[in-house]
Design an enzyme around this catalytic site. Structure first.
Site, PDB file in Angstrom:
ATOM      1  N   SER A  46    -102.451 -69.496 -52.436  1.00  0.00           N
ATOM      2  CA  SER A  46    -101.370 -68.543 -52.498  1.00  0.00           C
ATOM      3  C   SER A  46    -100.335 -68.851 -53.590  1.00  0.00           C
ATOM      4  CB  SER A  46    -100.660 -68.440 -51.160  1.00  0.00           C
ATOM      5  OG  SER A  46    -100.109 -69.677 -50.813  1.00  0.00           O
TER       6      SER A  46
ATOM      7  N   SER B  81    -103.529 -74.034 -51.089  1.00  0.00           N
ATOM      8  CA  SER B  81    -102.764 -73.111 -51.931  1.00  0.00           C
ATOM      9  C   SER B  81    -102.076 -73.692 -53.147  1.00  0.00           C
ATOM     10  CB  SER B  81    -101.728 -72.378 -51.074  1.00  0.00           C
ATOM     11  OG  SER B  81    -102.412 -71.534 -50.174  1.00  0.00           O
TER      12      SER B  81
ATOM     13  N   LYS C 148     -91.952 -71.304 -56.329  1.00  0.00           N
ATOM     14  CA  LYS C 148     -92.631 -70.245 -55.563  1.00  0.00           C
ATOM     15  C   LYS C 148     -91.566 -69.564 -54.692  1.00  0.00           C
ATOM     16  CE  LYS C 148     -96.586 -70.060 -52.281  1.00  0.00           C
ATOM     17  NZ  LYS C 148     -97.580 -70.899 -51.598  1.00  0.00           N
TER      18      LYS C 148
END
Lengths: 485, 97
Positions: free
Chosen positions: A154, A178, A79
């Site tokens: 997320s 997330s 990420k």
């Protein structure tokens, strides 16, 4: 079967036996990324050259007969919240659009020590603020199971990328769900470890008492391998807890007979999608057949989790994001005075959701409101944590749905922030209490959208969650279903 | 608790965020709705409850006070938007008459 459909364990064995090379595997992944990037928008930066370089280097070492880690030569992605030295790290924000970190986060250092191959940096909600990957300066990512829908957030792209077989494993972060919610929505396995289990050094901070790093994979075993590689005490993270890391792999084949599983009644509410409820009940039945003892429990403060989280997390975020001022790094707006520079930089550099949360956090901490909001929320946090502590006196693990619905359509929840926030109901309490949570596939709805089962455990008992997760996975076929290409 | 456009303007100043008038209006309405929902917490009796700011039993995690070399100046200056002769350059801070 395509090379990218094998698990990390299977690929690791093929690499050991020299049936395939890391270069070959990396090229397969890169090809897959190029084929699907436009549709999925999962990658912000693709590190093709560096990936092939690492892969070739690992192949050379392997030919010499040297012993390598089980993750050596395996292509993964991170990420874009993980600092990677010399590799652009944006956190999906305009304010860090061209930021090239001068150092690596500890997690990436550990992955390099394991000789993993980095394919690139993945899309996300800006500063990890969101549940749909729609709050990104680089556009939304999409769910491979239905391109009109979000992959969750997320860490949406981190989940989507594994589901789409672009990478063999990935890492994300979880502050309110997330990792777990996207894992559920994309039909992959994901884990949020206990707070303090994995170093946060070099991870762009959202809410420092809630953030944790965790892996995504195709199987429970893959996720166990990935967690083992990065877990452990780090002197550079003062919230890192010096407890030994068990050998998660050896915990996997343990029997679940007699394991006490608590099912919290507050998680089976009216807003729960019927197919989600059905799939989770089905999973509980399987777990019962495997010999575990099921009992109903209560987590009475569940209904207060969302307000508690959104007051605490935004307060911490408003403080953490104060550093983005255009002075030492990142985007700097043109201005004549210093104050204007700060205000314009932050006004132009941050997206809508980020500004919303900064203001909420500023409000909550401001003079006159601190006691009624931030302190109050922190007190309710104690009660939420106590609910879990009490539950774990009589249970070994807790099992729940992961999200109230399957993947929702892009744009569906963007007009009403509260609707978006409410979708975090089942994951949020875990972060407030600092506990670990594992999510794995347990079914599909009538539109063929994945449904994830959430397993929660006491602090630093990830091995117990893996034990149940693995047993359930091996007794079912959900993890074998892939999305329609 | 009603969140007004004026309060948003004040919060934006505190947080050093430049907002348009349109943004101020929108955020006022959104935060008003959110805070309204968060008032739910007032239902909970927390009269004898200690706040939790942090979930692990660690306190005052310190290291020995020894100077260590971490980053070189070149590494750190490489990300600075504007610098001159080893110093970070920013717009005027002080007005000298």
């Amino acid at each position: 079967m395509n090379l990218y459909d094998f698990t990390i364990e299977e690929l690791s064995q093929k690499l050991s036996r020299k049936e395939i090379s890391s270069e070959e595997l990396t090229r397969v992944c890169l090809k897959r990324i190029h084929e699907t990037q436009k549709q999925l928008n999962t990658f912000i930066t693709i590190t093709e050259e560096a990936a092939l370089e690492t892969a070739k280097r690992v192949d050379k070492i392997r030919l010499k007969g040297e012993k390598l880690s089980p993750l050596a030569g395996i292509p993964i992605a991170l990420k874009d919240i993980f600092l990677t030295k010399g590799i652009r790290t944006t956190c999906a924000s305009r304010i860090l659009d061209n930021f090239i970190p001068p150092y690596d986060c500890t997690v990436y250092e550990k992955l390099k020590e394991n000789d993993t191959v980095l394919l690139g940096k993945l899309n996300q909600d800006e500063f990890a603020m969101g549940s749909s990957n729609e709050n990104s300066h680089f556009g939304s990512s999409r769910n491979p199971w239905d391109l009109e829908r979000t992959p969750g957030g997320s860490s949406g792209a981190s989940a989507a990328s594994v589901a789409a077989r672009q990478c063999m494993g990935s890492f994300g972060t979880d502050t309110g769900g997330s990792i777990r919610q996207p894992a559920s929505m994309c039909g992959v396995v994901g884990i949020k470890p206990s707070y303090g289990r994995v170093s946060r050094y070099g991870i762009i901070a959202f809410a420092s008492s809630l953030d944790q790093v965790g892996p995504f994979g195709k199987s429970v075993k893959d996720v166990a391998y990935l967690l083992k590689a990065v877990a452990g005490y780090d002197a550079k993270d003062s919230t890192s807890v010096p407890v030994p890391v068990p050998d998660y792999i050896s915990c996997l084949k343990k029997d679940v007979k007699g394991l006490k599983i608590g099912i919290p009644k507050e998680y089976f509410i009216q807003g729960l999608q019927k197919s989600v409820e059905h799939a989770v009940q089905g999973a509980i039945d399987v777990i019962k057949k495997l010999g575990a003892d099921i009992k109903e429990i209560s987590l009475p403060h569940t209904q207060y989790a969302i307000p508690t989280y959104y007051l605490v997390a935004t307060a911490e975020a408003s403080s953490n994001l104060a550093r983005y001022d255009g002075v030492k790094y990142g985007y700097r707006a043109k201005a004549d005075t210093l104050k204007d520079m700060y205000q314009k930089t932050r006004g132009e550099g941050f997206g809508t959701e980020v500004k919303r949360r900064i203001m909420l956090g500023t409000f909550v901490l401001s003079s006159g409101y601190y006691d009624a909001y931030y302190k109050k929320a922190s007190q309710v946090r104690t009660l939420i944590k106590k609910d879990f502590d009490d539950a774990f006196k009589t249970c070994d693990l807790i099992v729940t749905p992961t999200a109230p619905t399957t993947a929702f359509k892009l744009g569906e929840k963007m007009d009403d922030p509260l609707q978006m926030y409410l979708s975090d109901l089942f994951t949020i309490s875990t972060n407030l209490a600092g506990l670990p949570g594992l999510v794995l596939p347990c079914g599909f709805d009538e539109k063929n959208l994945p449904i994830g089962l959430q397993i929660l455990g006491p602090h630093f008992k990830e091995e117990r969650m893996f034990q149940l997760g693995y047993a359930y996975e091996q007794a079912t076929e959900w993890h074998k279903r892939t999305y329609p290409v | 608790m009603h969140i007004t456009k004026e309060l948003i303007h004040h919060l934006a100043k505190l947080a050093l965020l430049e907002l348009t008038s349109e943004e101020e209006k929108r955020y006022a309405s959104e935060l008003d709705s959110l805070i309204g929902y968060f008032e739910k917490l007032q239902e909970v009796d927390t009269s004898h409850v200690q706040p939790t700011y942090h979930v692990v039993p660690l306190r005052n995690v310190l290291r020995p006070d020894e100077a260590k070399k971490t980053f070189g100046i070149t590494d750190l200056m490489s990300v600075v938007p504007l610098h001159e002769e080893g110093a970070i350059k920013v717009p005027k801070i002080i007005d000298i008459e």
